[in-house]
Design a protein around this motif. Structure first.
Motif, PDB file in Angstrom:
ATOM      1  N   LEU A   8     -14.441 -24.658 -23.001  1.00  0.00           N
ATOM      2  CA  LEU A   8     -14.496 -24.198 -20.871  1.00  0.00           C
ATOM      3  C   LEU A   8     -13.858 -25.194 -20.582  1.00  0.00           C
ATOM      4  N   VAL A   9     -14.618 -26.151 -20.314  1.00  0.00           N
ATOM      5  CA  VAL A   9     -14.257 -27.696 -19.412  1.00  0.00           C
ATOM      6  C   VAL A   9     -13.031 -28.201 -19.892  1.00  0.00           C
ATOM      7  N   LEU A  10     -13.565 -28.346 -21.226  1.00  0.00           N
ATOM      8  CA  LEU A  10     -11.408 -28.317 -22.212  1.00  0.00           C
ATOM      9  C   LEU A  10     -10.058 -27.776 -21.374  1.00  0.00           C
ATOM     10  N   ASP A  11     -10.688 -26.378 -21.245  1.00  0.00           N
ATOM     11  CA  ASP A  11      -9.688 -25.226 -20.669  1.00  0.00           C
ATOM     12  C   ASP A  11      -8.957 -25.508 -19.386  1.00  0.00           C
ATOM     13  N   VAL A  16      -5.699 -27.470 -14.872  1.00  0.00           N
ATOM     14  CA  VAL A  16      -5.432 -28.333 -13.701  1.00  0.00           C
ATOM     15  C   VAL A  16      -4.478 -29.357 -14.041  1.00  0.00           C
ATOM     16  N   MET A  17      -4.469 -29.816 -15.122  1.00  0.00           N
ATOM     17  CA  MET A  17      -3.190 -30.287 -15.204  1.00  0.00           C
ATOM     18  C   MET A  17      -2.087 -29.787 -15.318  1.00  0.00           C
ATOM     19  N   ILE A  18      -1.814 -28.557 -15.636  1.00  0.00           N
ATOM     20  CA  ILE A  18      -0.626 -27.474 -15.549  1.00  0.00           C
ATOM     21  C   ILE A  18      -0.253 -28.281 -13.808  1.00  0.00           C
ATOM     22  N   VAL A  19      -0.858 -27.073 -13.509  1.00  0.00           N
ATOM     23  CA  VAL A  19      -1.161 -26.785 -12.128  1.00  0.00           C
ATOM     24  C   VAL A  19      -0.187 -28.498 -11.222  1.00  0.00           C
ATOM     25  N   GLN A  20      -0.846 -29.121 -11.740  1.00  0.00           N
ATOM     26  CA  GLN A  20      -0.300 -31.208 -11.466  1.00  0.00           C
ATOM     27  C   GLN A  20       0.852 -31.566 -11.460  1.00  0.00           C
ATOM     28  N   ILE A  21       1.103 -30.773 -12.771  1.00  0.00           N
ATOM     29  CA  ILE A  21       2.154 -31.063 -13.929  1.00  0.00           C
ATOM     30  C   ILE A  21       3.788 -30.169 -12.019  1.00  0.00           C
ATOM     31  N   ILE A  22       3.063 -28.698 -12.148  1.00  0.00           N
ATOM     32  CA  ILE A  22       4.326 -27.713 -12.080  1.00  0.00           C
ATOM     33  C   ILE A  22       4.722 -28.764 -10.524  1.00  0.00           C
ATOM     34  N   MET A  23       2.936 -29.194 -10.368  1.00  0.00           N
ATOM     35  CA  MET A  23       3.364 -29.306  -8.594  1.00  0.00           C
ATOM     36  C   MET A  23       4.269 -30.793  -7.896  1.00  0.00           C
ATOM     37  N   SER A  24       3.629 -31.452  -9.248  1.00  0.00           N
ATOM     38  CA  SER A  24       4.301 -32.526  -8.676  1.00  0.00           C
ATOM     39  C   SER A  24       6.389 -32.223  -9.460  1.00  0.00           C
ATOM     40  N   LEU A  46      -5.834 -32.882  -6.653  1.00  0.00           N
ATOM     41  CA  LEU A  46      -5.610 -32.808  -7.649  1.00  0.00           C
ATOM     42  C   LEU A  46      -5.449 -34.002  -7.821  1.00  0.00           C
ATOM     43  N   ASN A  47      -4.934 -35.555  -7.168  1.00  0.00           N
ATOM     44  CA  ASN A  47      -4.651 -36.554  -7.808  1.00  0.00           C
ATOM     45  C   ASN A  47      -6.433 -37.755  -7.509  1.00  0.00           C
ATOM     46  N   LYS A  48      -7.403 -37.038  -6.542  1.00  0.00           N
ATOM     47  CA  LYS A  48      -8.437 -37.556  -6.969  1.00  0.00           C
ATOM     48  C   LYS A  48      -9.070 -36.942  -7.952  1.00  0.00           C
ATOM     49  N   LEU A  49      -8.995 -35.890  -8.471  1.00  0.00           N
ATOM     50  CA  LEU A  49      -9.508 -35.043  -9.914  1.00  0.00           C
ATOM     51  C   LEU A  49      -9.076 -35.913 -11.204  1.00  0.00           C
ATOM     52  N   LEU A  50      -8.144 -36.132 -11.362  1.00  0.00           N
ATOM     53  CA  LEU A  50      -7.200 -36.687 -12.497  1.00  0.00           C
ATOM     54  C   LEU A  50      -6.673 -37.887 -12.936  1.00  0.00           C
ATOM     55  N   GLU A  51      -6.919 -38.345 -11.707  1.00  0.00           N
ATOM     56  CA  GLU A  51      -6.641 -40.299 -10.983  1.00  0.00           C
ATOM     57  C   GLU A  51      -7.932 -41.087 -12.238  1.00  0.00           C
ATOM     58  N   PRO A  52      -9.263 -40.691 -12.007  1.00  0.00           N
ATOM     59  CA  PRO A  52      -9.416 -41.660 -13.691  1.00  0.00           C
ATOM     60  C   PRO A  52      -9.712 -41.049 -14.698  1.00  0.00           C
ATOM     61  N   VAL A  73       0.705 -38.264 -21.508  1.00  0.00           N
ATOM     62  CA  VAL A  73      -0.352 -38.538 -22.868  1.00  0.00           C
ATOM     63  C   VAL A  73      -1.887 -37.966 -22.874  1.00  0.00           C
ATOM     64  N   ALA A  74      -2.206 -38.145 -21.440  1.00  0.00           N
ATOM     65  CA  ALA A  74      -3.999 -37.040 -21.572  1.00  0.00           C
ATOM     66  C   ALA A  74      -3.100 -35.775 -21.889  1.00  0.00           C
ATOM     67  N   PHE A  75      -2.171 -35.193 -21.415  1.00  0.00           N
ATOM     68  CA  PHE A  75      -1.996 -34.084 -21.768  1.00  0.00           C
ATOM     69  C   PHE A  75      -2.691 -33.762 -23.309  1.00  0.00           C
ATOM     70  N   ILE A  76      -1.228 -34.179 -23.692  1.00  0.00           N
ATOM     71  CA  ILE A  76      -1.447 -35.087 -25.553  1.00  0.00           C
ATOM     72  C   ILE A  76      -3.136 -34.377 -25.822  1.00  0.00           C
ATOM     73  N   ILE A  77      -3.227 -35.452 -25.569  1.00  0.00           N
ATOM     74  CA  ILE A  77      -4.444 -35.774 -25.674  1.00  0.00           C
ATOM     75  C   ILE A  77      -5.833 -34.200 -25.669  1.00  0.00           C
ATOM     76  N   LEU A  78      -6.017 -34.078 -24.052  1.00  0.00           N
ATOM     77  CA  LEU A  78      -6.615 -33.136 -23.831  1.00  0.00           C
ATOM     78  C   LEU A  78      -6.483 -31.732 -25.303  1.00  0.00           C
ATOM     79  N   ILE A  79      -4.979 -31.732 -25.519  1.00  0.00           N
ATOM     80  CA  ILE A  79      -4.695 -30.730 -26.231  1.00  0.00           C
ATOM     81  C   ILE A  79      -5.485 -31.339 -28.042  1.00  0.00           C
ATOM     82  N   ALA A  80      -5.211 -32.019 -28.419  1.00  0.00           N
ATOM     83  CA  ALA A  80      -5.235 -32.258 -29.522  1.00  0.00           C
ATOM     84  C   ALA A  80      -7.028 -32.533 -29.850  1.00  0.00           C
TER      85      ALA A  80
END
Length: 92
Positions: A8-11, A16-24, A46-52, A73-80
């Motif tokens: 659930l946490v990873l989903d 959140v990463m998808i939303v940030q990518i599309i929003m960018s 979103l940037n404050k959440l994902l910057e760390p 890279v973070a997206f690929i690691i998360l999926i893996a």
């Protein structure tokens, strides 16, 4: 139970990463205007959440300005982790 909680946490992180990518993309193609308070608030949140997550990856990767590869890279690691490593740990 632990697997489901981690999944659930990873989903949530995935979406959140998808939303940030599309929003960018929408910001870069001027579909969204950063000067609007709601857009700015969502983008900054979103940037404050994902910057760390991105910062350690940026420290390892070579500088590829203007293209930032840390989200990819973070997206690929998360999926893996979500689809390969986590099930491998819990369903041996």
């Amino acid at each position: 139970m632990i697997y489901q909680l981690l999944r659930l946490v990873l989903d949530v992180a995935f979406f959140v990463m998808i939303v940030q990518i599309i929003m960018s993309w929408l910001l870069n193609f001027n579909v969204l205007n950063y000067r609007q308070p709601m857009v700015r608030g969502i983008w900054d949140g979103l940037n404050k959440l994902l910057e760390p997550v991105y910062r350690p990856i940026r420290n390892i990767l070579p500088d590829t300005r203007p293209l930032d590869l840390a989200p990819l890279v973070a997206f690929i690691i998360l999926i893996a982790v979500r689809d390969i490593i986590l099930p491998g740990i819990f369903f041996r």
